[in-house]
Write a protein that holds these residues in place. Structure first.
Motif, PDB file in Angstrom:
ATOM      1  N   GLY A   6       0.808  -1.219   0.000  1.00 19.84           N
ATOM      2  CA  GLY A   6       0.000   0.000   0.000  1.00 19.84           C
ATOM      3  C   GLY A   6       0.835   1.259   0.000  1.00 19.84           C
ATOM      4  O   GLY A   6       0.410   2.293   0.515  1.00 19.84           O
ATOM      5  N   GLN A  38      -2.567   5.980  -7.197  1.00 17.70           N
ATOM      6  CA  GLN A  38      -3.474   6.010  -6.054  1.00 17.70           C
ATOM      7  C   GLN A  38      -4.510   4.883  -6.168  1.00 17.70           C
ATOM      8  O   GLN A  38      -4.801   4.199  -5.187  1.00 17.70           O
ATOM      9  CB  GLN A  38      -4.189   7.364  -5.993  1.00 17.70           C
ATOM     10  CG  GLN A  38      -3.267   8.546  -5.718  1.00 17.70           C
ATOM     11  CD  GLN A  38      -4.044   9.848  -5.630  1.00 17.70           C
ATOM     12  OE1 GLN A  38      -5.116   9.914  -5.037  1.00 17.70           O
ATOM     13  NE2 GLN A  38      -3.506  10.896  -6.246  1.00 17.70           N
ATOM     14  N   GLU A  40      -2.961   1.298  -5.214  1.00 19.32           N
ATOM     15  CA  GLU A  40      -2.764   0.972  -3.801  1.00 19.32           C
ATOM     16  C   GLU A  40      -4.090   0.942  -3.054  1.00 19.32           C
ATOM     17  O   GLU A  40      -4.255   0.174  -2.103  1.00 19.32           O
ATOM     18  CB  GLU A  40      -1.792   1.947  -3.154  1.00 19.32           C
ATOM     19  CG  GLU A  40      -2.214   3.402  -3.126  1.00 19.32           C
ATOM     20  CD  GLU A  40      -1.068   4.327  -2.709  1.00 19.32           C
ATOM     21  OE1 GLU A  40       0.072   3.842  -2.616  1.00 19.32           O
ATOM     22  OE2 GLU A  40      -1.320   5.516  -2.498  1.00 19.32           O
ATOM     23  N   GLN A  41      -5.066   1.715  -3.500  1.00 16.69           N
ATOM     24  CA  GLN A  41      -6.371   1.675  -2.860  1.00 16.69           C
ATOM     25  C   GLN A  41      -7.141   0.411  -3.237  1.00 16.69           C
ATOM     26  O   GLN A  41      -8.024  -0.020  -2.498  1.00 16.69           O
ATOM     27  CB  GLN A  41      -7.163   2.920  -3.252  1.00 16.69           C
ATOM     28  CG  GLN A  41      -6.609   4.200  -2.663  1.00 16.69           C
ATOM     29  CD  GLN A  41      -7.224   5.449  -3.278  1.00 16.69           C
ATOM     30  OE1 GLN A  41      -8.356   5.433  -3.751  1.00 16.69           O
ATOM     31  NE2 GLN A  41      -6.471   6.539  -3.271  1.00 16.69           N
ATOM     32  N   GLN A  42      -6.797  -0.168  -4.363  1.00 18.99           N
ATOM     33  CA  GLN A  42      -7.468  -1.393  -4.792  1.00 18.99           C
ATOM     34  C   GLN A  42      -6.949  -2.615  -4.046  1.00 18.99           C
ATOM     35  O   GLN A  42      -7.727  -3.486  -3.647  1.00 18.99           O
ATOM     36  CB  GLN A  42      -7.257  -1.593  -6.299  1.00 18.99           C
ATOM     37  CG  GLN A  42      -7.859  -2.874  -6.859  1.00 18.99           C
ATOM     38  CD  GLN A  42      -7.569  -3.032  -8.342  1.00 18.99           C
ATOM     39  OE1 GLN A  42      -7.007  -2.146  -8.975  1.00 18.99           O
ATOM     40  NE2 GLN A  42      -7.944  -4.168  -8.892  1.00 18.99           N
ATOM     41  N   TRP A  61      -4.380  -2.829  -1.250  1.00 16.62           N
ATOM     42  CA  TRP A  61      -3.997  -2.868   0.152  1.00 16.62           C
ATOM     43  C   TRP A  61      -5.158  -3.243   1.091  1.00 16.62           C
ATOM     44  O   TRP A  61      -4.945  -4.033   2.029  1.00 16.62           O
ATOM     45  CB  TRP A  61      -3.391  -1.517   0.575  1.00 16.62           C
ATOM     46  CG  TRP A  61      -2.889  -1.536   1.980  1.00 16.62           C
ATOM     47  CD1 TRP A  61      -1.812  -2.218   2.471  1.00 16.62           C
ATOM     48  CD2 TRP A  61      -3.487  -0.864   3.108  1.00 16.62           C
ATOM     49  NE1 TRP A  61      -1.680  -2.004   3.818  1.00 16.62           N
ATOM     50  CE2 TRP A  61      -2.704  -1.177   4.230  1.00 16.62           C
ATOM     51  CE3 TRP A  61      -4.586  -0.017   3.251  1.00 16.62           C
ATOM     52  CZ2 TRP A  61      -2.994  -0.669   5.492  1.00 16.62           C
ATOM     53  CZ3 TRP A  61      -4.879   0.481   4.510  1.00 16.62           C
ATOM     54  CH2 TRP A  61      -4.085   0.147   5.612  1.00 16.62           C
ATOM     55  N   LEU A 112     -12.106   4.505   2.991  1.00 20.81           N
ATOM     56  CA  LEU A 112     -10.711   4.071   2.967  1.00 20.81           C
ATOM     57  C   LEU A 112      -9.736   5.232   3.069  1.00 20.81           C
ATOM     58  O   LEU A 112      -8.737   5.136   3.769  1.00 20.81           O
ATOM     59  CB  LEU A 112     -10.438   3.289   1.674  1.00 20.81           C
ATOM     60  CG  LEU A 112      -8.977   2.898   1.411  1.00 20.81           C
ATOM     61  CD1 LEU A 112      -8.496   1.892   2.451  1.00 20.81           C
ATOM     62  CD2 LEU A 112      -8.825   2.324   0.007  1.00 20.81           C
ATOM     63  N   VAL A 113     -10.007   6.334   2.370  1.00 21.94           N
ATOM     64  CA  VAL A 113      -9.036   7.423   2.229  1.00 21.94           C
ATOM     65  C   VAL A 113      -9.437   8.602   3.102  1.00 21.94           C
ATOM     66  O   VAL A 113     -10.597   9.019   3.125  1.00 21.94           O
ATOM     67  CB  VAL A 113      -8.924   7.853   0.758  1.00 21.94           C
ATOM     68  CG1 VAL A 113      -7.996   9.046   0.613  1.00 21.94           C
ATOM     69  CG2 VAL A 113      -8.425   6.689  -0.095  1.00 21.94           C
ATOM     70  N   ARG A 126      -6.766  14.015   2.785  1.00 18.59           N
ATOM     71  CA  ARG A 126      -6.139  14.392   1.517  1.00 18.59           C
ATOM     72  C   ARG A 126      -5.539  15.796   1.620  1.00 18.59           C
ATOM     73  O   ARG A 126      -6.154  16.704   2.172  1.00 18.59           O
ATOM     74  CB  ARG A 126      -7.157  14.370   0.383  1.00 18.59           C
ATOM     75  CG  ARG A 126      -7.619  12.977  -0.029  1.00 18.59           C
ATOM     76  CD  ARG A 126      -8.490  13.072  -1.279  1.00 18.59           C
ATOM     77  NE  ARG A 126      -8.956  11.776  -1.736  1.00 18.59           N
ATOM     78  CZ  ARG A 126      -8.286  10.984  -2.557  1.00 18.59           C
ATOM     79  NH1 ARG A 126      -7.094  11.359  -2.998  1.00 18.59           N
ATOM     80  NH2 ARG A 126      -8.792   9.831  -2.938  1.00 18.59           N
ATOM     81  N   MET A 170      -4.638   6.075   4.223  1.00 15.93           N
ATOM     82  CA  MET A 170      -5.590   4.978   4.082  1.00 15.93           C
ATOM     83  C   MET A 170      -5.767   4.306   5.435  1.00 15.93           C
ATOM     84  O   MET A 170      -4.808   4.160   6.198  1.00 15.93           O
ATOM     85  CB  MET A 170      -5.092   3.958   3.055  1.00 15.93           C
ATOM     86  CG  MET A 170      -5.049   4.461   1.637  1.00 15.93           C
ATOM     87  SD  MET A 170      -4.708   3.137   0.437  1.00 15.93           S
ATOM     88  CE  MET A 170      -3.036   2.675   0.877  1.00 15.93           C
TER      89      MET A 170
END
Length: 940
Positions: free
Chosen positions: A170, A183, A186-188, A190, A356-357, A360, A538
Motif C-alpha cells: 500500500g 493512487q 494501492e487503494q485497490q 492494500w 478508505l481514504v 487528503r 488509508m
C-alpha cells in the motif's frame, strides 16, 4: 503546438546524447556454448508465447529513445508479432507452422542459437537465445540455481518487482508518485491484504516451520532468489545500467548516480504474493451487493416470489451451464441449504461502504493542482523531458484489467481422440497485457527442479505455469467461494449504546476493539509525475472475522460487515505446491500432479497433460461451513456459524478434503474459461448460466472430439476461432433474430439491419479483419449494430419488469455487457479479455421462453414484452432502430489511444505501461496472454 513539440524533441535529443555516456544498456556478455540440460520428452512438440517480450527492463537512454523515436530495447517486443499474427493466420495453421506463431518451448538452447551465457556465480549459468532472449537457468547446486533465477528476474523485471512490492504494502504513491493510477492501485489492493511487517514475517516463518523439509527448502530457495535479485540490483546500480524508471521517479540522480534502489527481502515476496493471489486466485466476497439485490427483489415481488426471482438470476446451479466436468460428476460445495439459518440481511437503506481514504492534502485533494515549474533538480535540458511523462510512469488505466474476478482458458483432448494417440493441450492464463508483462518466461534446471514456463515477476523461484520433462500444466482462475461476509455486532468499550461508527465489536460474548491499520503516503514532484506534492492516509479496521467492508443495521442494530478470506495470511503457502510441480521426482503422472495441486491454496482450476493422460483438479482452501449457512449472503458473526475449527489468530479452519474438490483423469476432453466446474459446485457470484464464454470453447472442442483425429494445430484453431467470436452474436443473436422474424418487418432500414446481422451470424459472428493488418472488420456494420443494440436491448427488455431499483441492484452484481471495446464493462477498454461478464444467459433464457422453447432453469418471470411474443418483438425493433441511428463515432467515442469512430482501434489490445516503455497495438483476440501448445510423444 508543433513548434513547441519540436523544441521539446530537440532538447530531449540533446539530453539523450548527453546522458548516453553514463546510462548505457547492460554490457554485452560474450556468447558461449549452452550447457547441457535435462532430458526433454516433448521432442520439439511443446510451444509457448508471452507478449510483448522476454525483456522488461530499460535504461534511461532506452526509455527516452522509445519516447522520442519509437525504438525498443532488444527482446522487449519480439513476441508481439507472432502472437498478433495468429488472428489472421490460424485458419491455415498446421502442426508444421505452429512455430510461426509460438516459440519453441524445448529445454535448453541449440548451440547455433546461443546469444549469451552469463555466470553470476560459479555454480549457475544463464543462457539466452537469439530469437527471444528467454533466460535458461542451469545450476549445479540448489542455491546457485535459485540465485540464478533471482538474478535473471532482476535482469528482466527489476522495476516491475519493485512496483509490486510497494503495491502489496500500500505504498505505491510514496514510491512512484501520486498520479491517479498509482493512487487507484494501492487503494485497490492494500485493503484486501493490509499486512503489517509482522504479518508478512509470520507467513515466512510459518512456511519455514510448519511444512517440514519442503517448507524449509522453499524458504531457502526464496532466500537464494532474493540474493540473486540483490546481486543484480547492486551491479546494475554500480554499472549505471539499472532501469531508467528509478531516475524518472526521483530515486536515483541522473547526473551523479546518487540514490539507492532498496534491497529486496523475503517479506517483499509475501507482499508480491498477496497481490498475485488477490488478482487471480480469489473467490467470493460479494455477499453484500448480493443481499442488496435480494432485498430489492423482495421489495418488488414480495418475500417468497422475490426470493425466487433472485435465485433465478443468481443461477447458482443452473442445469444449462457449461461445466468443465461434463460427465455428470457431482461435487457439492457452497450449496444452498434447504432452510438457511444465520443469514444477516441488512435493513433497507442502511448499508454504507467503509471509507478508505482520509486527510487528503496537496495534489491528493485536487486533481487539477497546478504542476510546479521545477519538479526536479536537474539541468534545464533534462528538466524539459518531463513532458514525455505527462501521464506518469503508470498511465491512467494501467490496471483496469485487474477488475476481473477470474481469467484464462484451457482446452485438452484425451489421446483416445487425437491423431497420434497422445493427449493434446492448448492452455494458459489470461493475465492481461502489460509493458512489461506481469509474467516472465524462464527455464530452470537444477537439483530437484526441471521446468520451463511462466512465473509472476518477483515470485519466480519456481515455474508456476509451464512444462516439466514429460508433462505440462496450466491453470484458470476458479473463483469458488473462499471468502465469506460476516455481520459483527458493534459495541462500545464503555458500555454505551453503539452506533454504525463504533470501532469495537462483539466476539464470543466480549466487546473487543477493532485493530486499526493505516498507511500514510506522501509524494513529491518527479519527472514521471510533475504534479504538486500531496499526501493522504488509508485506513482499514480489522477484526477476528476479517476486514471491515461495510456498515449497516440488521434488525435496527448496528453491525459491521467483514470479509473473511481463507487465504488471508496464507497467500504464500502455495509455494509448496509449486515446488512440487517443478520437481521431476514428485510429479511423474496424473495422480501425483493432482497431489501437488492439492497444496495450492489459491482458487484455481489446474490442468495437466503428458503422453498418456489429461487431468483436472480444482485447488483452493475451501472452508468447511455450517451446512445451514447460505454462503451467497452475509451471515451473523456467531460461533454457531463460523467455519469449522476456525482460529482467528492464524486465520485457519478445517478445509474440505481433496476428494471433495472437482477432479478428473482422462475425461474425453476438458475446457475451462472461468466457467462452472461441476454439478453442485458453486462458483461464487452471478453469471454461470446457459450462455457463457466457455460455450465458445465447449462447442468447438466437443465437435473436434466427436470427429477424432485431433492435432495440436486443430485444437489451436478451435481456440483461435473462439478468440475472435462475439459471444452475443453466436449464442444470443439467433434467439433475437427468431423473435424479429416471427412476423415480416415493414421498415426497409430495419430489414437491412436484420439482414446484416444475420449475414454476420452465418459467417461466424466474428470480429475479424478483412485481411491481416487491414485494421478494418469484415461485417463492420453488423458489429457496430450489435455493440450499439445490446445494452439498449437489455435495458428495455428487463428494466420495465424489474423496476429501476432491482435492475440496478442486479447490474451491480453482474455487468450487462463486456464487448471488447466496452470501456464501460468490467475489464475496461483495450484489455483483450471480453465476454466473461454479461446478461447473455438472462436474455437467452427469457427470449427462448417467450418463443415457447423448453428452458431448463428458467427465469422466474418473463420480461421481454411481459412474455408476449408480439410485444417482445416490438421492444427489439424499437431498440434496434435506436441502434441503427448511432454513428460509429457515437458507438466508439474514442479515447487517448483511438480516434472516435475507429472500430478496430476501439477493440485493439494495448499493453498497459507499468514502466517507461510503450508498444504498438495488437488486433483483438480473446485468448490467454501466456499460452502453451503441447503434445508429449514419450514418457519417462
Amino acid at each position: 503546438m508543433r513548434r513547441r513539440t519540436g523544441r521539446l524533441r530537440a532538447a530531449a535529443t540533446a539530453a539523450l546524447f548527453a546522458l548516453g555516456a553514463t546510462f548505457l544498456a547492460p554490457p554485452p556478455t560474450a556468447a558461449a556454448a549452452a550447457p547441457q540440460t535435462s532430458e526433454d520428452y516433448c521432442q520439439g512438440q511443446c510451444a509457448d508465447i508471452l507478449p510483448p517480450g522476454a525483456t522488461g527492463n530499460a535504461t534511461l537512454v532506452q526509455i527516452l529513445g522509445n519516447k522520442l523515436f519509437g525504438t525498443h530495447p532488444p527482446h522487449t517486443t519480439d513476441q508481439i508479432a507472432p502472437y498478433n499474427a495468429l488472428a489472421g493466420g490460424y485458419r491455415s495453421l498446421t502442426d508444421d507452422t505452429l512455430t510461426d506463431f509460438f516459440n519453441d518451448a524445448s529445454f535448453g538452447v541449440a548451440k547455433d542459437q546461443v546469444a549469451s551465457v552469463s555466470t553470476p556465480r560459479p555454480d549457475v549459468t544463464i543462457t539466452r537465445d537469439k530469437k527471444t532472449g528467454v533466460p535458461h537457468i542451469k545450476g549445479t547446486t540448489r542455491y546457485g540455481t535459485e540465485y540464478g533465477a533471482g538474478y535473471a528476474a532482476g535482469q528482466d523485471r527489476l522495476w516491475l518487482m519493485d512496483l509490486f512490492r510497494h503495491i502489496g504494502r500500500g505504498e505505491l504513491t510514496s514510491f512512484a508518485g501520486g498520479a491517479p493510477a498509482n493512487q487507484g492501485l494501492e487503494q485497490q489492493f492494500w485493503p484486501s491484504a493490509p499486512y503489517t511487517e509482522a504479518d508478512l514475517q509470520a507467513q515466512v516463518d510459518a512456511i519455514r516451520n510448519d511444512n517440514g523439509a519442503r517448507g524449509k527448502q522453499a524458504m531457502a530457495d526464496a532466500q537464494a532468489y532474493v540474493d540473486g535479485i540483490n546481486a543484480y540490483r547492486e551491479q546494475s546500480k554500480k554499472g549505471r545500467y539499472f532501469p531508467g524508471e528509478y531516475v524518472v521517479t526521483g530515486h536515483v540522480d541522473a547526473i551523479t548516480n546518487a540514490g539507492e534502489i532498496q534491497p529486496f527481502k523475503l517479506t517483499d515476496l509475501i507482499a508480491l504474493a498477496s497481490v498475485v493471489g488477490g488478482l487471480f486466485g480469489n473467490g467470493g466476497g460479494g455477499e453484500v451487493p448480493s443481499a442488496l439485490a435480494l432485498l430489492s427483489a423482495q421489495q418488488k415481488y414480495g418475500v417468497e416470489k422475490g426470493t425466487e426471482v433472485w435465485e433465478s438470476f443468481r443461477e447458482r446451479n443452473d442445469p444449462e451451464a457449461v461445466k468443465t466436468l461434463h460427465d455428470g460428476q457431482s461435487f457439492p460445495y457452497a450449496v444452498k441449504p434447504a432452510k438457511a439459518r444465520g443469514t444477516a440481511l441488512p435493513d433497507r437503506g442502511s448499508v454504507t461502504p467503509e471509507p478508505l481514504v482520509f486527510d487528503r492534502s496537496g495534489a491528493a485533494a485536487s486533481k487539477s493542482a497546478t504542476p510546479p515549474r521545477d519538479p526536479v533538480k536537474a539541468p534545464e535540458k533534462y528538466r524539459k523531458l518531463e513532458g514525455l511523462f505527462k501521464d506518469g510512469v503508470l498511465p491512467k488505466g494501467s490496471f483496469d484489467a485487474t477488475q476481473h474476478r477470474g481469467m484464462s482458458n484451457a482446452l485438452l483432448v484425451s489421446g483416445k481422440h487425437t491423431a497420434s494417440g497422445h493427449p493434446v493441450a492448448v492452455f494458459g492464463p489470461q493475465t492481461g497485457y502489460f509493458a512489461p508483462q506481469l509474467l516472465m518466461l524462464q527455464e530452470i534446471q537444477g537439483p530437484g527442479i526441471s521446468a520451463r514456463g511462466a512465473s509472476f515477476a518477483g515470485v519466480g523461484m519456481y515455474v508456476q505455469l509451464g512444462r516439466g520433462q514429460d508433462y505440462a500444466w496450466s491453470a484458470t482462475s476458479a473463483g469458488q467461494d473462499i471468502t465469506d461476509t460476516y455481520a459483527v455486532d458493534l459495541c462500545n468499550a464503555d458500555g454505551s449504546e453503539p452506533t454504525k461508527d463504533s470501532t469495537s465489536y462483539r466476539y464470543h460474548g466480549r466487546c473487543l476493539p477493532m485493530e486499526k491499520l493505516e498507511r500514510t503516503n506522501s509524494w513529491k514532484p518527479t519527472i514521471a509525475d510533475p504534479t504538486a506534492a500531496g499526501s493522504y492516509r488509508m485506513q482499514v479496521f480489522r477484526t477476528n472475522y476479517g476486514v471491515v467492508t461495510h456498515r449497516a443495521t440488521v434488525g435496527g442494530k448496528p453491525v459491521a460487515y467483514t470479509a473473511l478470506r481463507s487465504t488471508y495470511r496464507h497467500e504464500a503457502d502455495s509455494i509448496i505446491g509449486f515446488q512440487m510441480l517443478n520437481d521431476p521426482s514428485y510429479v511423474r503422472d496424473a495422480k501425483s500432479f493432482e497431489q501437488a495441486a492439492e497444496h495450492i491454496g489459491y482458487a484455481f482450476n489446474w490442468f495437466y497433460a503428458d503422453s498418456r493422460d489429461i487431468a483436472y483438479y480444482n485447488s483452493g482452501l475451501n472452508p468447511v461451513r455450517n451446512p445451514d449457512v447460505d454462503p451467497a449472503l452475509p451471515v451473523k458473526a456467531d460461533p454457531a456459524y463460523e467455519w469449522k475449527g476456525f482460529d482467528p489468530t492464524t486465520n485457519t479452519s478445517a478445509q474440505t478434503p481433496p476428494a471433495q474438490h472437482p477432479q478428473s483423469i482422462d475425461q474425453d476432453y476438458y475446457v475451462s474459461w472461468n466457467n462452472k466446474q461441476a454439478k453442485d459446485y458453486d462458483s461464487a457470484g452471478f453469471g454461470n448460466g446457459s450462455v457463457h464464454r466457455a460455450n465458445l470453447l465447449d462447442d468447438r472442442v466437443r465437435a473436434l472430439t466427436a470427429d477424432g483425429g485431433v492435432t495440436r494445430a486443430s485444437l489451436t484453431r478451435a481456440m483461435a476461432d473462439a478468440a475472435l467470436t462475439d459471444l452475443r452474436g453466436e449464442d444470443v443473436l439467433p434467439d433475437l433474430l427468431r423473435v424479429l422474424g416471427s412476423k415480416p418487418v415493414a421498415d426497409p432500414a430495419l430489414r437491412t439491419a436484420i439482414q446484416r446481422l444475420d449475414a454476420w451470424r452465418k459467417d461466424g459472428a466474428q470480429r475479424r479483419e478483412t485481411s491481416p493488418g487491414s485494421h478494418a472488420y469484415a461485417h463492420s456494420d453488423a458489429i457496430r449494430l450489435m455493440d450499439a443494440w445490446w445494452p439498449r436491448m437489455v435495458k428495455e427488455v428487463f428494466r420495465p419488469g424489474l423496476g429501476t431499483d432491482l435492475y440496478d441492484a442486479l447490474g451491480a452484481n453482474l455487468a450487462i455487457d463486456e464487448s471488447p471495446s466496452a470501456g464501460h464493462g468490467p475489464t475496461g477498454a483495450h484489455a483483450g479479455s471480453a465476454f466473461q461478464y454479461g446478461w447473455w444467459s438472462y436474455a437467452d433464457k427469457d427470449l427462448r421462453a417467450v418463443l415457447g422453447d423448453k428452458v431448463q432453469g428458467p427465469l422466474a418471470v418473463r420480461y421481454c414484452g411481459n412474455g408476449d411474443l408480439s410485444a417482445c418483438r416490438d421492444t427489439l425493433l424499437t431498440t434496434l432502430e435506436q441502434a441503427t441511428a448511432q454513428t460509429a463515432a457515437q458507438v466508439y467515442p474514442g479515447d487517448d489511444n483511438c480516434k472516435a469512430g475507429d472500430q478496430w482501434c476501439a477493440d485493439s489490445i494495448i499493453h498497459r505501461a507499468v514502466g517507461g516503455l510503450t508498444h504498438d497495438k495488437m488486433t483483438w483476440q480473446n485468448r490467454p496472454t501466456y499460452q502453451q501448445v503441447v503434445e508429449f510423444p514419450a514418457h519417462r
